[in-house]
Each structure stands twice: as C-alpha cells, then as structure tokens.
Design a protein around this motif. Sequence first.
Motif, PDB file in Angstrom:
ATOM      1  N   VAL A  29       0.841  -1.197   0.000  1.00 29.36           N
ATOM      2  CA  VAL A  29       0.000   0.000   0.000  1.00 29.36           C
ATOM      3  C   VAL A  29       0.878   1.249   0.000  1.00 29.36           C
ATOM      4  O   VAL A  29       0.626   2.204  -0.747  1.00 29.36           O
ATOM      5  CB  VAL A  29      -0.955  -0.010   1.202  1.00 29.36           C
ATOM      6  CG1 VAL A  29      -1.634   1.350   1.374  1.00 29.36           C
ATOM      7  CG2 VAL A  29      -2.017  -1.093   1.018  1.00 29.36           C
ATOM      8  N   ASN A  30       1.922   1.269   0.826  1.00 33.07           N
ATOM      9  CA  ASN A  30       2.814   2.423   0.854  1.00 33.07           C
ATOM     10  C   ASN A  30       3.494   2.630  -0.497  1.00 33.07           C
ATOM     11  O   ASN A  30       3.657   3.765  -0.971  1.00 33.07           O
ATOM     12  CB  ASN A  30       3.862   2.255   1.946  1.00 33.07           C
ATOM     13  CG  ASN A  30       3.284   2.394   3.343  1.00 33.07           C
ATOM     14  OD1 ASN A  30       2.142   2.831   3.514  1.00 33.07           O
ATOM     15  ND2 ASN A  30       4.056   2.015   4.348  1.00 33.07           N
ATOM     16  N   HIS A  31       3.904   1.533  -1.125  1.00 38.89           N
ATOM     17  CA  HIS A  31       4.526   1.615  -2.444  1.00 38.89           C
ATOM     18  C   HIS A  31       3.537   2.177  -3.466  1.00 38.89           C
ATOM     19  O   HIS A  31       3.891   3.062  -4.262  1.00 38.89           O
ATOM     20  CB  HIS A  31       5.003   0.227  -2.865  1.00 38.89           C
ATOM     21  CG  HIS A  31       5.476   0.138  -4.281  1.00 38.89           C
ATOM     22  ND1 HIS A  31       6.462   0.953  -4.803  1.00 38.89           N
ATOM     23  CD2 HIS A  31       5.088  -0.685  -5.304  1.00 38.89           C
ATOM     24  CE1 HIS A  31       6.675   0.637  -6.074  1.00 38.89           C
ATOM     25  NE2 HIS A  31       5.855  -0.342  -6.398  1.00 38.89           N
ATOM     26  N   ALA A  32       2.300   1.706  -3.428  1.00 41.95           N
ATOM     27  CA  ALA A  32       1.293   2.191  -4.377  1.00 41.95           C
ATOM     28  C   ALA A  32       1.016   3.679  -4.201  1.00 41.95           C
ATOM     29  O   ALA A  32       0.709   4.384  -5.166  1.00 41.95           O
ATOM     30  CB  ALA A  32       0.003   1.385  -4.209  1.00 41.95           C
ATOM     31  N   ARG A  33       1.141   4.161  -2.975  1.00 38.74           N
ATOM     32  CA  ARG A  33       0.895   5.580  -2.691  1.00 38.74           C
ATOM     33  C   ARG A  33       2.131   6.455  -2.904  1.00 38.74           C
ATOM     34  O   ARG A  33       2.046   7.682  -2.801  1.00 38.74           O
ATOM     35  CB  ARG A  33       0.432   5.738  -1.241  1.00 38.74           C
ATOM     36  CG  ARG A  33      -0.932   5.144  -0.943  1.00 38.74           C
ATOM     37  CD  ARG A  33      -1.228   5.225   0.546  1.00 38.74           C
ATOM     38  NE  ARG A  33      -2.569   4.739   0.850  1.00 38.74           N
ATOM     39  CZ  ARG A  33      -3.001   4.493   2.089  1.00 38.74           C
ATOM     40  NH1 ARG A  33      -2.199   4.695   3.124  1.00 38.74           N
ATOM     41  NH2 ARG A  33      -4.227   4.054   2.285  1.00 38.74           N
ATOM     42  N   GLY A  34       3.274   5.825  -3.157  1.00 30.18           N
ATOM     43  CA  GLY A  34       4.497   6.599  -3.297  1.00 30.18           C
ATOM     44  C   GLY A  34       5.013   7.141  -1.983  1.00 30.18           C
ATOM     45  O   GLY A  34       5.693   8.179  -1.936  1.00 30.18           O
ATOM     46  N   THR A  35       4.717   6.429  -0.875  1.00 29.44           N
ATOM     47  CA  THR A  35       5.141   6.879   0.449  1.00 29.44           C
ATOM     48  C   THR A  35       6.665   6.847   0.561  1.00 29.44           C
ATOM     49  O   THR A  35       7.293   5.847   0.214  1.00 29.44           O
ATOM     50  CB  THR A  35       4.523   5.981   1.534  1.00 29.44           C
ATOM     51  OG1 THR A  35       3.114   5.909   1.329  1.00 29.44           O
ATOM     52  CG2 THR A  35       4.793   6.539   2.917  1.00 29.44           C
ATOM     53  N   ALA A 175     -10.793   6.916   5.873  1.00 28.34           N
ATOM     54  CA  ALA A 175     -10.379   5.905   4.892  1.00 28.34           C
ATOM     55  C   ALA A 175     -11.562   5.195   4.264  1.00 28.34           C
ATOM     56  O   ALA A 175     -11.504   4.753   3.111  1.00 28.34           O
ATOM     57  CB  ALA A 175      -9.443   4.907   5.552  1.00 28.34           C
ATOM     58  N   LEU A 197      -5.828  -2.758  -1.373  1.00 27.18           N
ATOM     59  CA  LEU A 197      -5.476  -2.535  -2.761  1.00 27.18           C
ATOM     60  C   LEU A 197      -6.670  -2.965  -3.621  1.00 27.18           C
ATOM     61  O   LEU A 197      -7.598  -3.605  -3.113  1.00 27.18           O
ATOM     62  CB  LEU A 197      -4.226  -3.331  -3.121  1.00 27.18           C
ATOM     63  CG  LEU A 197      -2.940  -2.895  -2.404  1.00 27.18           C
ATOM     64  CD1 LEU A 197      -1.842  -3.932  -2.609  1.00 27.18           C
ATOM     65  CD2 LEU A 197      -2.490  -1.526  -2.897  1.00 27.18           C
TER      66      LEU A 197
END
Length: 274
Positions: A29-35, A175, A197
Amino acid sequence: MIRPARLRDIAALDALLEARADSSMFLAVNHARGTPGMWVVGDPVAGVVQLAPSGYFLTQAEQVAPQDWAKLRRRLSARPCHGVNGPPEQVAAALDGLGLGRRAATLDRVEPLFGLDLADLAMPPGDTTLRPLAQADIGPLTPWRMAYLVEAMGNAPGPDTAASAAAQLGAMLTAGHARVLERDGQPVAMCNFNAALPHRVQVGAVFTPPELRGRGHGRRAVALMLQEARARGVLRAVLFAANEAAARAYQGIGFRRIGDYRLVLYTPAVLIGG
C-alpha cells in the motif's frame, strides 16, 4: 547493497511485492501511494525495507548484509520508531540491525498469518447486518477501540490511549473501510481493512465487546465485509489472528494458515541506533 528506492525501481518493487503479497500488504500500500522512506536491497532488487512516515519499520528482505544494516542504521540514527513488522525472521534481523534488539517493547508477538481467496468465502448464517462506520459512532465506539488497543496491542489504559482510540476511529472513518455489525439497530461488533489494494485486502481491528462474544459476531462481520469487497472485485484477503479463538472464527469462514507475522510495538517510540 542497500540504497534509497528510486523511480527506476518501481517495476522491480511491483514484482517483488506481488510475489510476496500475503506478508507485504503494508509495504504494498505504501509503495502504491508513493510513500517515502523505502530502501531497496540487492542488485537486482531482492528486498525492500521502509521506515514509514508513521514511524513503523516494515521489512520484506530476506538477506541484508551486516554492512548494509550499519549503513541504514547510520542514516536513520535517532529517528523515532514505533514498531517493526514483517515475517518473524526478518523482524529479528531488523531489530538487531537497527540497534533495537535490547529495547523493551510494549508488544512483541508472532501471530499466525491467514489467507483466503474470496471465491472460497463461506458465509455464516445470521440476521445481523453490516454498515459503514459513521461520524456518530466515534463517541460511542471509542471505548471499544480503546479496549482493543489495551487487549490486542498492549497499550496502557488511560487518557492517552483514549485519545489515540478516538483519533484512530476518525482515521478509519476518513479511509472508508471500517464497518459496524448491528443487531436490531445496536452495534455488536466492528471490523476494518487496515490495508487495501484494488484486488487484495488485509483485515484488521476486528472487535466484539467481551459481553457479546461467543455468538459469532466477529466472524459474521468479517464475512459480510469480505462479501462486500468481493462484489467490488477484490480477489484475496489476509489477516493475522491474535488468539486461538479468533483463528477458529476465521477458519470457519474459509481462511487457511499460510505462515506467521511478527508485530513489535513501542509505546512511546524508541530511537533507532540508540
């Protein structure tokens, strides 16, 4: 080799996190959000770790060399860490590598990890109904969330935990994943996706008040929430079970054990390298 993740690593991280998807939901999830805060391990990329902005260190890296831990520890030195999460053997390596191995944790628990293809979801019978968490629920359900934090997460009872409980419910409301199970218009259980996701979700924050347990409310809440998600195109769900009763409930709707997951939490946060 370890270095900060770059734009050119997106495809490699996509493939890595998909291959280890069941134990990587927070990272995915963090990767998908560009965190920010991700570091890749190996060349080509063979692992990833992250000190997320929330202060949680997440790991999906099976092999990190001692010199790479030393580099990461120097770069993150004195940064606050609220916890370390991931596959158990990787968490053990991260605790040592970050200089946290001797710090006393509020919670340090290995929980069984369960997975379910939603095509195999078994719906339990019942007449209870599910609805989204509403603004009007924040006050009445804050004691529920506080009890969950004390019971499941090791928080100490008191005003700080109460404030955290209310804030977390507010975040769940924003959320849009949290759900409340009702019988005759009265809440009897609640549940949430703590990572989501488009085709995969992770169940968390399942809570039934002690006086209402043993009636299948938690099981039915999760099943109804997953039925709703399946209708939106979600294909798979994962979760961790905090105790044997919870594990039996999840197995009753089709979940099967697929591994373990370790949760280490610090309240208050500790400093990396300290």
